[in-house]
Design a protein around this motif. Structure first.
Motif, short mmCIF file in Angstrom:
data_model
loop_
_atom_site.label_atom_id
_atom_site.label_comp_id
_atom_site.label_asym_id
_atom_site.label_seq_id
_atom_site.Cartn_x
_atom_site.Cartn_y
_atom_site.Cartn_z
N CYS A 651 0.82 -1.21 0.00
CA CYS A 651 0.00 0.00 0.00
C CYS A 651 0.86 1.26 0.00
CB CYS A 651 -0.92 0.01 1.22
SG CYS A 651 -2.33 -1.12 1.11
N LEU A 652 1.87 1.31 0.86
CA LEU A 652 2.72 2.49 0.93
C LEU A 652 3.50 2.69 -0.37
CD1 LEU A 652 4.03 2.16 4.59
CD2 LEU A 652 2.48 3.92 3.71
N ASN A 653 3.98 1.61 -0.96
CA ASN A 653 4.67 1.74 -2.24
C ASN A 653 3.74 2.30 -3.32
OD1 ASN A 653 6.91 1.13 -4.19
ND2 ASN A 653 5.35 -0.25 -5.01
N GLU A 654 2.51 1.80 -3.36
CA GLU A 654 1.56 2.30 -4.35
C GLU A 654 1.21 3.76 -4.09
OE1 GLU A 654 0.49 0.92 -7.09
OE2 GLU A 654 1.59 -0.94 -6.76
N ILE A 655 1.13 4.15 -2.82
CA ILE A 655 0.90 5.56 -2.49
C ILE A 655 2.05 6.41 -3.00
CG2 ILE A 655 0.83 7.19 -0.56
CD1 ILE A 655 -0.83 5.10 0.98
N GLY A 656 3.29 5.95 -2.79
CA GLY A 656 4.45 6.68 -3.28
C GLY A 656 4.44 6.82 -4.78
N VAL A 657 4.10 5.74 -5.47
CA VAL A 657 4.03 5.79 -6.94
C VAL A 657 2.95 6.77 -7.40
CG1 VAL A 657 3.42 4.43 -8.99
CG2 VAL A 657 4.94 3.45 -7.25
#
Length: 808
Positions: A651-657
């Motif tokens: 989730c955090l990686n997708e938020i960053g992207v």
């Protein structure tokens, strides 16, 4: 040096005030006290007092409401009116439908975690548990999915009869009307288990319990309409469908050309005031077997026959018997699954006014009714189908990956395969977390944004899970037949992607488009104040809004610069880090949304790719919240830590992207630079899931554990030993017992230590040479026979294939 100290001290004071979120009067008081203190201690002289006094005076003047309303707020109100996006009545109804729930906490930038953790999943009643363990089990056992999908192209008559008899079509209808009166979570559990057995069975059951006449009648029907229709719908003697989409109308239901004109006509031998309908609908589930049709149309009264009424009412819903004059149900569609689906035509269909759902007072309210019902359906039915794919794939693919060998190694041990199986496991955990939380939310309120989030992201995860499952199963997933556990759901994925609001629409327009207004702490009220030209109200909202924006920006920047140690986690342990990181990204979203709306104004809703990326951030904040809730609702078990960590890292990686894509493509480069500084002052810290965690989840899929049973608790377990799914599970369980001896035998055979023309001969030689004892040899023989049977794929005669594909 003293001047530098004073400046730094004042900056620190401002930083603290902004970080805490002190209101304007607090700023005036704090800086006035600082001014007096600095002057009294001699740290500033007359010039410094004047220089510091200027911003203090500005703050003080802004605290005088009549003055700031005249100087600041009135011009701001004029600008705000200019940039407000034009909003149609249907758009307003869509935005106002339902109510904000937990997503509002995440959108506002400072979530109250106690609100999330104190929320309890709906508890199934003894009656609901019994239904799940008995009636649902029974009907699953009655269904052979291959027979349904590729031979019969329909459910057997006995299954239809059983569904009617046991009131599967009336789970949402209250008991007082003869229905089961189940909770949303219970309905979700039922549909999920059915879907692990048969997609057609699940869809057949879920549609009458989702968007359909039953739900519309329960919420909006008149007492007479409820008495007329609900008992039959509950008993299954009436089968409902709802006609919304048509040849020119898909996701944009407001563009429907179907009409209803108020006029006089004959009904039951007398002239009455009614509606003449003309409509063409298609893709209507259950239409071929429906006895009652809900139909949406645009209602008008060109001759003014309703006294005191309107000429144009807008979208309206009515309930019409399927055998009514002028109704024509066409031949079946075949949408990649065998559930009933087809077109409906209506030509000069005259109905009395009291067939409008809710009667004449609800004329023109159809769009709001449909949006609210769609919101609930999005939170139950399609998430249940997606969760079924996740749970079943975890169980079936994990078993297959353990017993299927290449190069004398279970395929599930290869790192390339683990990339896929770890993702299946991670998504299965996320899907169950979202299903349970969202369906329970529907039991407590009518959440609108979270159900759209659930529908979009869960069906997309379903698509990814089944794609990964196909990659791992390979030939077994490609070759159709009773032994293929994923062919039907893999083929049916586009249905879930497109129905109840196409996914492209949901992501691009609805999630952030609705969330930005509905979930924002101030925007909806500011819009209302602006439309009403209410200057005092707008002034109060505007300055609270500005204060909140500054607070969220400073919090996001502080967390990004110094880490999230200052953020409060409601618990200790492995999840604490993720609570704090979600708060950081929540603050970042709140600030980014305000910047986007301020810079782009009304054009933001046309910037669909930008809107979609902010929607992705909001969505992943909700998904992460659902995972954290699920982890703690399950007791923060040790065996779920890796799954929780996998899901939150994803989730955090997708938020960053999403944030990176939004910032890079924002048209205003100064605004983009400000956002990058505030959100990622030291760079984007979020990375994809680590290989270590992904491998740990993938390895766990190959074992029989308590986690395996929990994560697949709604998968139907066939009791027939000849059932292909039962064979696969039996081979898996035997593998766990036989694998040590099997590995020893395979290694000995590879070294040439045992000989023989077939397995039995080689096993006998292994026993003779002391490689295995007799009990081990017998276990290996039993396992190998089950393994070979479980890995088989189906084949058919030319005549069978020709017969199965002949038009019926």
């Amino acid at each position: 040096m003293t001047a530098l100290f004073v400046v730094l001290a004042l900056l620190v004071l401002a930083w603290v005030l902004a970080f805490v979120g002190v209101p304007l009067l607090g700023w005036v008081g704090a800086f006035a006290a600082a001014w007096i203190l600095l002057l009294a201690t001699g740290l500033i002289g007359p010039l410094g007092a004047v220089l510091l006094g200027i911003p203090l005076a500005v703050l003080a003047l802004l605290a005088v409401r009549p003055l700031r309303q005249a100087v600041v707020t009135r011009p701001a109100l004029g600008w705000f009116k200019q940039v407000l996006p034009e909003m149609s009545a249907t758009e307003r109804e869509a935005i106002e439908a339902g109510e904000p729930w937990w997503e509002a906490e995440m959108f506002r930038g400072r979530p109250d975690w106690s609100k999330l953790l104190s929320f309890r999943y709906t508890e199934l009643t003894p009656e609901e548990r019994s239904f799940l363990e008995n009636e649902v089990e029974t009907v699953c056992a009655m269904v052979d999915d291959w027979n349904v999908e590729f031979e019969r192209h329909d459910l057997p008559d006995a299954v239809w009869d059983y569904l009617r008899e046991k009131r599967f079509f009336s789970m949402l209808i209250h008991k007082e009307h003869g229905g089961l009166g189940f909770s949303a979570l219970a309905q979700s559990c039922v549909v999920t288990k059915l879907a692990t057995r048969s997609n057609a069975l699940a869809v057949t059951v879920m549609v009458p319990n989702s968007l359909g006449p039953g739900e519309l009648l329960m919420k909006y029907g008149t007492p007479e309409q409820k008495q007329r229709w609900l008992p039959g719908l509950a008993a299954g003697t009436e089968i409902p469908c709802f006609g919304l989409t048509g040849p020119e109308v898909g996701s944009d239901a407001t563009a429907m050309p179907d009409t209803g004109v108020i006029c006089r006509g004959m009904h039951e031998g007398r002239e009455v005031l009614g509606v003449r309908l003309n409509f063409s609908k298609r893709w209507i589930t259950l239409a071929p077997v429906a006895t009652v049709i809900g139909v949406a149309f645009k209602l008008s009264d060109p001759d003014g026959l309703i006294e005191g009424g309107k000429r144009d009412y807008g979208i309206t819903c009515a309930l019409v018997p399927a055998d009514h004059d002028g109704i024509s149900i066409g031949r079946r569609h075949y949408p990649g699954s065998a559930f009933m689906n087809g077109p409906i035509q209506g030509r000069d269909v005259f109905i009395p006014l009291d067939w409008i759902i809710g009667g004449l007072p609800m004329a023109g309210q159809g769009w709001r009714m449909l949006v609210e019902c769609l919101s609930a359906g999005r939170g139950i039915s399609l998430p249940a189908l997606a969760t079924a794919a996740g749970q079943a794939s975890y169980r079936f693919v994990g078993a297959y990956a353990r017993i299927r060998r290449q190069f004398r190694t279970p395929v599930g041990r290869f790192e390339g395969v683990q990339e896929a199986t770890g993702r299946i496991a991670g998504y299965a955990y996320m899907l169950e977390s979202m299903r349970a939380l969202t369906a329970s939310a529907v039991d407590h309120c009518t959440p609108s944004v979270v159900t759209t989030i659930a529908k979009y992201h869960m069906t997309e995860m379903m698509r990814d899970v089944l794609r990964d499952a196909m990659d791992v199963l390979s030939g077994k997933g490609v070759q159709r037949g009773p032994r293929n556990p994923i062919a039907v759901p893999y083929q049916a994925v586009p249905i879930a992607i497109t129905v109840e609001g196409a996914n492209i629409l949901g992501r691009s327009l609805m999630i952030f488009g609705q969330g930005a207004i509905r979930c924002h702490a101030f925007v909806l009220e500011e819009m209302a104040a602006a439309h009403a030209d209410d200057l005092p109200k707008f002034d109060d909202l505007l300055f609270r809004h500005i204060g909140t924006t500054i607070n969220r920006a400073v919090r996001a920047f502080t967390f990004g610069l110094f880490g999230t140690g200052l953020a409060k986690a409601p618990v200790e342990g492995p999840s604490a880090y993720y609570f704090r990181e979600l708060e950081r990204m929540s603050a970042a979203l709140a600030f980014a949304a305000d910047v986007a709306m301020g810079v782009l104004g009304g054009s933001l809703k046309r910037r669909e790719r930008l809107s979609a990326r902010l929607g992705d951030v909001l969505s992943r904040l909700y998904i992460g919240s659902a995972v954290l809730h699920h982890f703690h609702a399950n007791g923060a078990r040790e065996d779920e830590v890796v799954a929780m960590r996998w899901a939150l890292d994803d989730c955090l990686n997708e938020i960053g992207v999403a944030f990176d894509g939004f910032i890079r493509n924002l048209p205003s480069r100064p605004a983009a630079a400000l956002l990058r500084l505030v959100i990622f002052p030291t760079g984007n810290p979020y990375l994809p899931v680590s290989d270590r965690d992904n491998a740990a989840l993938a390895d766990a899929m190959l074992e029989q554990t308590e986690f395996r049973e929990r994560i697949s608790h709604l998968v139907y377990r066939p009791q027939d030993p000849a059932d292909p799914h039962a064979q696969l599970e039996r081979a898996f369980q035997l593998c766990l017992r036989a694998e040590p001896a099997y590995e020893t035998f395979l290694k000995a055979a590879a070294r040439g230590q045992v000989q023989g023309d077939d397995l039995q001969a080689r096993l006998a030689d292994a026993v003779a040479k002391g490689v295995l004892d007799q009990a081990q040899a017998d276990l290996v023989a039993e396992y190998d026979a089950e393994r070979v049977e479980a890995l088989r794929t189906d084949d058919f005669s030319k005549e069978y294939i020709a017969g199965a594909s002949r038009e019926r």
